[in-house]
Design an enzyme around this catalytic site. Structure first.
Site, PDB file in Angstrom:
ATOM      1  N   LYS A  96       2.254  -3.259   7.235  1.00 44.40           N
ATOM      2  CA  LYS A  96       2.563  -3.424   5.805  1.00 44.40           C
ATOM      3  C   LYS A  96       4.008  -2.967   5.519  1.00 44.40           C
ATOM      4  O   LYS A  96       4.708  -3.583   4.718  1.00 44.40           O
ATOM      5  CB  LYS A  96       1.577  -2.639   4.930  1.00 44.40           C
ATOM      6  CG  LYS A  96       0.154  -3.145   4.941  1.00 44.40           C
ATOM      7  CD  LYS A  96      -0.017  -4.556   4.371  1.00 44.40           C
ATOM      8  CE  LYS A  96       0.180  -4.648   2.886  1.00 44.40           C
ATOM      9  NZ  LYS A  96      -0.197  -6.002   2.366  1.00 44.40           N
ATOM     10  N   THR A 144       0.829  -1.216   0.000  1.00 46.80           N
ATOM     11  CA  THR A 144       0.000   0.000   0.000  1.00 46.80           C
ATOM     12  C   THR A 144       0.857   1.257   0.000  1.00 46.80           C
ATOM     13  O   THR A 144       1.997   1.244   0.491  1.00 46.80           O
ATOM     14  CB  THR A 144      -0.896  -0.010   1.255  1.00 46.80           C
ATOM     15  OG1 THR A 144      -1.468   1.275   1.438  1.00 46.80           O
ATOM     16  CG2 THR A 144      -0.106  -0.321   2.521  1.00 46.80           C
ATOM     17  N   ASP A 145       0.274   2.352  -0.483  1.00 42.93           N
ATOM     18  CA  ASP A 145       0.984   3.644  -0.414  1.00 42.93           C
ATOM     19  C   ASP A 145       1.025   4.185   1.017  1.00 42.93           C
ATOM     20  O   ASP A 145       1.762   5.131   1.301  1.00 42.93           O
ATOM     21  CB  ASP A 145       0.342   4.674  -1.355  1.00 42.93           C
ATOM     22  CG  ASP A 145      -1.116   4.986  -1.033  1.00 42.93           C
ATOM     23  OD1 ASP A 145      -1.706   4.322  -0.163  1.00 42.93           O
ATOM     24  OD2 ASP A 145      -1.670   5.907  -1.676  1.00 42.93           O
ATOM     25  N   GLU A 146       0.237   3.576   1.923  1.00 42.93           N
ATOM     26  CA  GLU A 146       0.161   4.111   3.290  1.00 42.93           C
ATOM     27  C   GLU A 146       1.482   3.946   4.045  1.00 42.93           C
ATOM     28  O   GLU A 146       1.699   4.590   5.069  1.00 42.93           O
ATOM     29  CB  GLU A 146      -1.021   3.472   4.041  1.00 42.93           C
ATOM     30  CG  GLU A 146      -2.321   3.740   3.298  1.00 42.93           C
ATOM     31  CD  GLU A 146      -3.598   3.357   4.025  1.00 42.93           C
ATOM     32  OE1 GLU A 146      -3.593   3.330   5.264  1.00 42.93           O
ATOM     33  OE2 GLU A 146      -4.602   3.103   3.338  1.00 42.93           O
ATOM     34  N   TYR A 176      -1.950  -0.502  10.865  1.00 44.37           N
ATOM     35  CA  TYR A 176      -2.051  -1.153   9.547  1.00 44.37           C
ATOM     36  C   TYR A 176      -0.831  -0.833   8.691  1.00 44.37           C
ATOM     37  O   TYR A 176      -0.151  -1.737   8.200  1.00 44.37           O
ATOM     38  CB  TYR A 176      -3.333  -0.707   8.821  1.00 44.37           C
ATOM     39  CG  TYR A 176      -3.343  -1.039   7.336  1.00 44.37           C
ATOM     40  CD1 TYR A 176      -3.351  -2.367   6.912  1.00 44.37           C
ATOM     41  CD2 TYR A 176      -3.322  -0.042   6.366  1.00 44.37           C
ATOM     42  CE1 TYR A 176      -3.342  -2.686   5.547  1.00 44.37           C
ATOM     43  CE2 TYR A 176      -3.321  -0.356   5.008  1.00 44.37           C
ATOM     44  CZ  TYR A 176      -3.332  -1.669   4.605  1.00 44.37           C
ATOM     45  OH  TYR A 176      -3.326  -1.985   3.257  1.00 44.37           O
TER      46      TYR A 176
HETATM   47  P1  NAD Z   1      -9.503  -7.556   1.949  1.00 41.67           P
HETATM   48  O1  NAD Z   1      -9.545  -7.307   3.409  1.00 41.67           O
HETATM   49  O2  NAD Z   1     -10.718  -7.293   1.122  1.00 41.67           O
HETATM   50  O3  NAD Z   1      -9.090  -9.094   1.686  1.00 41.67           O
HETATM   51  C1  NAD Z   1      -8.081  -9.732   2.399  1.00 41.67           C
HETATM   52  C2  NAD Z   1      -8.211 -11.233   2.163  1.00 41.67           C
HETATM   53  O4  NAD Z   1      -7.154 -11.882   2.890  1.00 41.67           O
HETATM   54  C3  NAD Z   1      -9.532 -11.823   2.660  1.00 41.67           C
HETATM   55  O5  NAD Z   1     -10.078 -12.674   1.687  1.00 41.67           O
HETATM   56  C4  NAD Z   1      -9.141 -12.580   3.916  1.00 41.67           C
HETATM   57  O6  NAD Z   1      -9.965 -13.714   4.169  1.00 41.67           O
HETATM   58  C5  NAD Z   1      -7.703 -12.987   3.586  1.00 41.67           C
HETATM   59  N1  NAD Z   1      -6.907 -13.211   4.807  1.00 41.67           N
HETATM   60  C6  NAD Z   1      -6.806 -12.382   5.882  1.00 41.67           C
HETATM   61  N2  NAD Z   1      -6.022 -12.940   6.825  1.00 41.67           N
HETATM   62  C7  NAD Z   1      -5.589 -14.122   6.322  1.00 41.67           C
HETATM   63  C8  NAD Z   1      -4.740 -15.136   6.824  1.00 41.67           C
HETATM   64  N3  NAD Z   1      -4.186 -15.061   8.042  1.00 41.67           N
HETATM   65  N4  NAD Z   1      -4.492 -16.217   6.031  1.00 41.67           N
HETATM   66  C9  NAD Z   1      -5.053 -16.319   4.810  1.00 41.67           C
HETATM   67  N5  NAD Z   1      -5.893 -15.406   4.305  1.00 41.67           N
HETATM   68  C10 NAD Z   1      -6.156 -14.298   5.045  1.00 41.67           C
HETATM   69  O7  NAD Z   1      -8.252  -6.735   1.418  1.00 41.67           O
HETATM   70  P2  NAD Z   1      -8.044  -5.964   0.042  1.00 41.67           P
HETATM   71  O8  NAD Z   1      -8.576  -4.602   0.180  1.00 41.67           O
HETATM   72  O9  NAD Z   1      -8.480  -6.826  -1.084  1.00 41.67           O
HETATM   73  O10 NAD Z   1      -6.445  -5.846   0.034  1.00 41.67           O
HETATM   74  C11 NAD Z   1      -5.643  -6.900  -0.501  1.00 41.67           C
HETATM   75  C12 NAD Z   1      -4.184  -6.513  -0.382  1.00 41.67           C
HETATM   76  O11 NAD Z   1      -3.938  -5.304  -1.089  1.00 41.67           O
HETATM   77  C13 NAD Z   1      -3.734  -6.263   1.063  1.00 41.67           C
HETATM   78  O12 NAD Z   1      -2.439  -6.797   1.207  1.00 41.67           O
HETATM   79  C14 NAD Z   1      -3.735  -4.755   1.188  1.00 41.67           C
HETATM   80  O13 NAD Z   1      -2.781  -4.339   2.132  1.00 41.67           O
HETATM   81  C15 NAD Z   1      -3.345  -4.345  -0.224  1.00 41.67           C
HETATM   82  N6  NAD Z   1      -3.846  -3.028  -0.653  1.00 41.67           N
HETATM   83  C16 NAD Z   1      -5.172  -2.701  -0.515  1.00 41.67           C
HETATM   84  C17 NAD Z   1      -5.631  -1.473  -0.979  1.00 41.67           C
HETATM   85  C18 NAD Z   1      -7.090  -1.092  -0.896  1.00 41.67           C
HETATM   86  O14 NAD Z   1      -7.455   0.029  -1.249  1.00 41.67           O
HETATM   87  N7  NAD Z   1      -7.995  -1.985  -0.475  1.00 41.67           N
HETATM   88  C19 NAD Z   1      -4.734  -0.559  -1.553  1.00 41.67           C
HETATM   89  C20 NAD Z   1      -3.379  -0.933  -1.669  1.00 41.67           C
HETATM   90  C21 NAD Z   1      -2.951  -2.167  -1.219  1.00 41.67           C
HETATM   91  P1  TYD Z   2     -10.916   3.753   4.188  1.00 40.45           P
HETATM   92  O1  TYD Z   2     -11.856   3.344   3.098  1.00 40.45           O
HETATM   93  O2  TYD Z   2     -11.025   3.120   5.524  1.00 40.45           O
HETATM   94  O3  TYD Z   2      -9.441   3.600   3.590  1.00 40.45           O
HETATM   95  P2  TYD Z   2      -8.008   4.129   4.180  1.00 40.45           P
HETATM   96  O4  TYD Z   2      -8.180   4.510   5.591  1.00 40.45           O
HETATM   97  O5  TYD Z   2      -7.133   2.940   4.011  1.00 40.45           O
HETATM   98  O6  TYD Z   2      -7.619   5.287   3.298  1.00 40.45           O
HETATM   99  O7  TYD Z   2     -11.062   5.317   4.397  1.00 40.45           O
HETATM  100  C1  TYD Z   2     -10.903   6.231   3.322  1.00 40.45           C
HETATM  101  C2  TYD Z   2     -11.016   7.635   3.888  1.00 40.45           C
HETATM  102  O8  TYD Z   2     -12.360   7.833   4.323  1.00 40.45           O
HETATM  103  C3  TYD Z   2     -10.155   7.875   5.108  1.00 40.45           C
HETATM  104  O9  TYD Z   2      -9.658   9.212   5.069  1.00 40.45           O
HETATM  105  C4  TYD Z   2     -11.102   7.705   6.284  1.00 40.45           C
HETATM  106  C5  TYD Z   2     -12.421   8.167   5.712  1.00 40.45           C
HETATM  107  N1  TYD Z   2     -13.632   7.515   6.247  1.00 40.45           N
HETATM  108  C6  TYD Z   2     -14.715   8.279   6.688  1.00 40.45           C
HETATM  109  O10 TYD Z   2     -14.682   9.530   6.662  1.00 40.45           O
HETATM  110  N2  TYD Z   2     -15.831   7.625   7.137  1.00 40.45           N
HETATM  111  C7  TYD Z   2     -15.914   6.262   7.180  1.00 40.45           C
HETATM  112  O11 TYD Z   2     -16.955   5.730   7.648  1.00 40.45           O
HETATM  113  C8  TYD Z   2     -14.800   5.486   6.732  1.00 40.45           C
HETATM  114  C9  TYD Z   2     -14.842   3.985   6.778  1.00 40.45           C
HETATM  115  C10 TYD Z   2     -13.678   6.153   6.253  1.00 40.45           C
END
Ligand code: NAD
Ligand code: TYD
Length: 350
Positions: free
Chosen positions: A162, A132-134, A158
């Site tokens: 990461k 992630t970019d975070e 989080y």
């Molecule tokens: P998500 O929470 O939707 O899915 C995570 C999946 O991992 C789920 O299916 C869960 O069952 C599985 N999982 C969790 N713990 C596990 C374990 N101990 N063993 C096996 N499986 C397990 O997450 P996402 O949003 O699809 O993100 C996927 C990846 O991409 C993550 O690594 C996240 O850090 C990264 N990422 C997400 C975003 C975003 O915007 N969602 C952006 C950048 C990077």
């Molecule tokens: P989120 O979808 O949780 O992603 P991330 O924290 O990884 O960026 O949140 C996106 C943005 O929205 C973040 O600045 C927090 C804000 N947010 C709200 O204002 N209300 C909400 O109920 C949630 C879940 C997030």
């Protein structure tokens, strides 16, 4: 036939990556390893679940014995690692779950890959960590962007977990010469997004005329990318990325939270045939998230120039597709909000 292990394939982004690889590469066998935590949902993959080149394995990446045995049995050629605890708010209340899955789980996969590949040789192998970019922290100056060279400065449990896993992946690349690659992506949105995250939470609450909780003043900025474009970028980097490199992925698409919430309200009003302004009345400012990062913004020039990837969708088009998907899949949402989806798979795999 190449065997690729995709972890976290039942989650939001993982399901799009699994679908892309299963359908685009019939000569790969795709193993989807997922624990099916609250965030995992096999309903995300019903269209490909019977494909001959697809196998689902339920399991926990924190269980080292299980992971070692899985690698011994299948002798994977590549790993695309997405399994993680992914929600910042949960990391504030339950940080240890993030340490276990994101740090220990990643190290278990690294060890298993190193040990099985040491015997067979690293030639043609790849360990890809999806991050992630975070990890870069937060930005204040509007002219600044996250580059691949930006120093890590994680500020939530989080992002710290990461960042730690990224460091372990690089350390295995450096120390054991494990063939690794890492990508750091901005916020994703699209179909199958779990309704605890901002956009699907707002869509679900608008559908049910519930309050729309905006943290603080809604001034925080996120950089949004359609999930299918992230999956396409992962395909590009898996096949063409240089070993040992990091690539930032993003669509140069920054939005203040309050502005994106207003846009979702407007789009939903129009789709639901409600008078414009109806949903905006649901916006409720609530206590800010602890340690809330102000702004994320990715400079994706490297992946665009070196690997030729670029987003395929304009944001307005992506948002409309997303809203349409949620409106056409309300059962998917209802099964999650009622908890039914968990009971079903827990019984099936117990
Ligand atoms: P998500 O929470 O939707 O899915 C995570 C999946 O991992 C789920 O299916 C869960 O069952 C599985 N999982 C969790 N713990 C596990 C374990 N101990 N063993 C096996 N499986 C397990 O997450 P996402 O949003 O699809 O993100 C996927 C990846 O991409 C993550 O690594 C996240 O850090 C990264 N990422 C997400 C975003 C975003 O915007 N969602 C952006 C950048 C990077
Ligand atoms: P989120 O979808 O949780 O992603 P991330 O924290 O990884 O960026 O949140 C996106 C943005 O929205 C973040 O600045 C927090 C804000 N947010 C709200 O204002 N209300 C909400 O109920 C949630 C879940 C997030």
């Amino acid at each position: 036939m190449k065997k690729i292990l995709i972890t976290g394939g039942a989650g939001f982004i993982g399901s799009h990556v699994v679908r892309l690889f299963v359908t685009k590469y019939p000569d790969y066998h795709i193993f989807n390893l997922d624990k099916l935590t609250y965030a995992g949902n096999l309903a995300n993959l019903t269209d490909i679940e019977n494909a001959p080149n697809y196998t689902f394995v339920r399991g926990d990446i924190v269980d080292a014995d299980f992971i070692n045995e899985l690698f011994e049995t299948h002798q994977f050629d590549g790993v695309i690692h997405l399994a993680a605890e992914s929600h910042v708010d949960r990391s504030i209340t339950e940080p240890m779950a993030f340490v276990m899955t994101n740090v220990v789980g990643t190290c278990n996969l690294l060890n298993a890959a190193k040990n099985t590949w040491k015997a067979s040789g690293y030639e043609g192998k790849r360990f890809y960590h999806v991050s992630t970019d975070e990890v870069y922290g937060e930005l204040h100056n509007p002219e600044d962007f996250f580059l691949e060279t930006t120093p890590y400065d994680p500020r939530s449990p989080y992002s710290a977990s990461k960042a730690s896993s990224d460091h372990f992946v690089r350390a295995y690349g450096n120390t054991y010469k494990l063939p690794i690659v890492i990508t750091n992506c901005s916020n994703n949105y699209g179909p199958n997004h779990f309704p605890e995250k901002l956009l699907p939470l707002m869509i679900n609450n608008i559908l049910h005329s519930k309050p729309l909780p905006v943290y603080g003043k809604g001034e925080n900025v996120r950089d949004w990318l359609f999930v299918v474009d992230h999956a396409r970028a992962i395909d590009t980097v898996y096949h063409a990325g240089k070993e040992g490199e990091t690539y930032n992925i993003g669509g140069f698409n920054e939005w203040k939270n309050i502005d994106i919430v207003r846009l979702v309200c407007k789009t939903m009003d129009s789709k639901l045939g409600r008078p414009e302004g109806t949903s905006e009345q649901l916006i409720t400012y609530v206590t800010d998230r602890a340690g809330h990062d102000l702004r994320y913004a990715i400079d994706a020039t490297k992946i665009m120039n070196e690997l030729g990837w670029k987003p395929s969708l304009q944001f307005e088009e992506g948002l409309e597709k997303t809203v349409d998907w949620f409106l056409n899949n309300q059962e998917w949402l209802d099964n999650i909000t009622s908890g039914n989806y968990k009971e079903y798979y827990d019984k099936m795999y117990s």
